[in-house]
Write an enzyme that holds these catalytic residues in place. Sequence first.
Site, mmCIF file in Angstrom:
data_model
loop_
_atom_site.group_PDB
_atom_site.id
_atom_site.type_symbol
_atom_site.label_atom_id
_atom_site.label_comp_id
_atom_site.label_asym_id
_atom_site.label_seq_id
_atom_site.Cartn_x
_atom_site.Cartn_y
_atom_site.Cartn_z
ATOM 1 N N LYS A 1 0.817 -1.221 0.000
ATOM 2 C CA LYS A 1 0.000 0.000 0.000
ATOM 3 C C LYS A 1 0.846 1.264 0.000
ATOM 4 C CE LYS A 1 -3.977 -1.961 2.337
ATOM 5 N NZ LYS A 1 -4.983 -1.763 3.367
ATOM 6 N N LYS B 1 -2.249 1.921 9.739
ATOM 7 C CA LYS B 1 -2.534 0.811 8.826
ATOM 8 C C LYS B 1 -1.300 -0.035 8.579
ATOM 9 C CE LYS B 1 -6.270 2.758 6.055
ATOM 10 N NZ LYS B 1 -6.671 3.024 4.666
ATOM 11 N N GLY C 1 -8.260 -6.718 4.151
ATOM 12 C CA GLY C 1 -9.309 -7.396 4.899
ATOM 13 C C GLY C 1 -9.553 -6.826 6.279
ATOM 14 N N GLY C 2 -9.106 -5.598 6.508
ATOM 15 C CA GLY C 2 -9.433 -4.939 7.755
ATOM 16 C C GLY C 2 -8.531 -5.285 8.928
ATOM 17 N N HIS D 1 -17.084 4.678 0.047
ATOM 18 C CA HIS D 1 -16.084 3.850 -0.612
ATOM 19 C C HIS D 1 -16.539 3.687 -2.060
ATOM 20 C CE1 HIS D 1 -13.477 0.061 -0.838
ATOM 21 N NE2 HIS D 1 -14.164 0.059 -1.966
ATOM 22 N N GLU E 1 -6.300 2.127 -2.460
ATOM 23 C CA GLU E 1 -5.414 1.013 -2.803
ATOM 24 C C GLU E 1 -5.841 0.351 -4.105
ATOM 25 O OE1 GLU E 1 -6.419 -1.248 0.871
ATOM 26 O OE2 GLU E 1 -6.935 -2.854 -0.520
ATOM 27 N N ARG F 1 -6.808 -8.335 -8.329
ATOM 28 C CA ARG F 1 -7.516 -9.601 -8.519
ATOM 29 C C ARG F 1 -8.935 -9.316 -8.986
ATOM 30 N NH1 ARG F 1 -10.582 -8.331 -4.051
ATOM 31 N NH2 ARG F 1 -9.353 -7.752 -2.260
ATOM 32 N N ARG G 1 -24.315 -9.370 -0.142
ATOM 33 C CA ARG G 1 -23.527 -10.557 0.209
ATOM 34 C C ARG G 1 -24.237 -11.284 1.347
ATOM 35 N NH1 ARG G 1 -17.113 -9.127 0.412
ATOM 36 N NH2 ARG G 1 -17.054 -7.677 -1.340
#
Lengths: 462, 131
Positions: free
Chosen positions: A116, A160, A166-167, A210, A290, A294, A338
């Site tokens: 990052k 960070k 993934g947090g 986001h 970021e 993928r 989800r």
Amino acid sequence: MFKKVLVANRGEIAVRVIRACRRLGLQTVAIYSEADRESLHLRLADEAWCIGPGPSAQSYLCVEAILSAARLSGAQAVHPGYGFLSENSRFARACREAGLVFIGPTEEAIEKSGNKAVARVLAKANGVPVVPGTEGAFRTLSQAALQKLAASIGYPLMIKAAAGGGGRGIRLTRDPRGLLTDWETAGREAQAAFGDGSLYLERYLERPRHVEIQIAADLEGRVLAFPERDCSLQRKHQKLVEESPSPAVSPRLRRSLQEAACRVARAVRYSNLGTVEFLLSPEGKFYFMEVNSRLQVEHPVTEMVTGIDLVCEQIRIAQGRPMRRRPVKILGHAIEHRINAENPERNFSPSPGRVSKWRPPAGQGVRVDTHVYEGYCVPSYYDSLIAKLICCGKDRRSALARARNALEEFQIAGIDTTLSLHRRILECEAFQRGKVHTGFVEQEFLNHTVPMDPILPKEPHP
Amino acid sequence: MDLSQAKQIIDFIDSTDLMEVYWEKGQERFHFKKSQELSSSGTRLPSKPWRAVASPAVGVFRLGKPGYPGCDDTEGRDLKKGEKLGWIEMGRKVIPVESPAAGRLRRVLIQEGEAVHYGQPLFLIEVPTGV
């Protein structure tokens, strides 16, 4: 050009990738762990290889076992899906060295986007706005230097992990008093989760959205940007609902976001599919966050809103074919929910087990991506995503109406799911008006004031 | 079919992961279906405990490896616990296949050079009751 693809993943994404391969007339090889013997993906593939026991470290994360299965099956290419080894440059390299095509970016692009701190420096150097913060990451830092650095950026602050995702390894600090403790905790968490304790500091934006731009780049360096996805509805940095286009993005802002995403992609010499994530302030300013190197969980939102099969595009790019030239059009609005095997009433504790009843919705503009069927047993080893419900319509209102009906129709028994939370989200007026931010779900539905609870390490997953 | 034969068949099926079996021979018919509770509890033991030696990895089965003599795969021979029965080549790694208990080698289900899955039964060994 390859004809046989090994799908190095499980669950709904393995099913999704196998379907794309079949559409392109490619043969497929599934791999599975002992805990996934009942899974749908190995039934859909032309052949299936059991590669290890349930724990992912010995199966879906075991490079030797996956390459061994590839060799024995005669596969010529590997699709990594998302999570597991999808953003692991060593895996991409091992595939290449074994003579296999890795369906994803080059090792160099994965490394540059995966770090990052490096990605941030590259973005800034290419004129893409970034959130105020440190240049580069630190492994160790004296207390005085840390306090000085924090003051120069301004509170509230995010700590960070440089290798994060993934947090995990993330802390929110609102004032200088908690800084040192948070810094040390984040460092320990990062070390445990990623084997790298390097950290960086960043200003924390209040109530941001986001938004992210899907990109596709071919091997000749042509970069294509898709319309944005809005993934503001999250819980502990895990996305719950994604939609496209964003209710907060104007056509002009969309062009700026797409241009910025393309600049970042060119800066890391990106190829294949990827996503550039941004934070959008309530004032309409965006900041680079970021690059995800993928295919993403929420890719169907873009597929439904543009009519383009992204996984097929991804495979074609890996085959060395030039990219489509037709412009990308927004055909309407799409929203994804989800559905996880978790109990929202019990702090989202995982709920593995036998699915005794399974009645997914269907109809025009309703898509369910899943590996679950009636009688399937959700194993306890992996992440808890059991289905993605994607609904589209000519505009946001009709997409939301379809989603509401589809969620009502969806019946699952035997395990706990997050269906009820999704129904509540759709009933919420602020959401209907599109007035949300990344802390919204926790604030409105879970009665948390601070959206940055400590996060325990779990299976790696986007 | 008499009762003891039926019992033998049930015991055999119980030692596998088969869920349902139809069997027909002349006038005789046999239908066996395992209930969920029974199959998951695993409390019933077959009278003759034959145990499968499962492959420890996905790869190619080898009876020998450089520097080691080939393993003896004669059916009927006695085995010590932990005795080598072969190796699995998984890429550059070579993983030994070992007997999980002392007993007698009953069936060899694999040949030199064959590709195997993780967990695939390679040998059946007879383990004395109570071990």
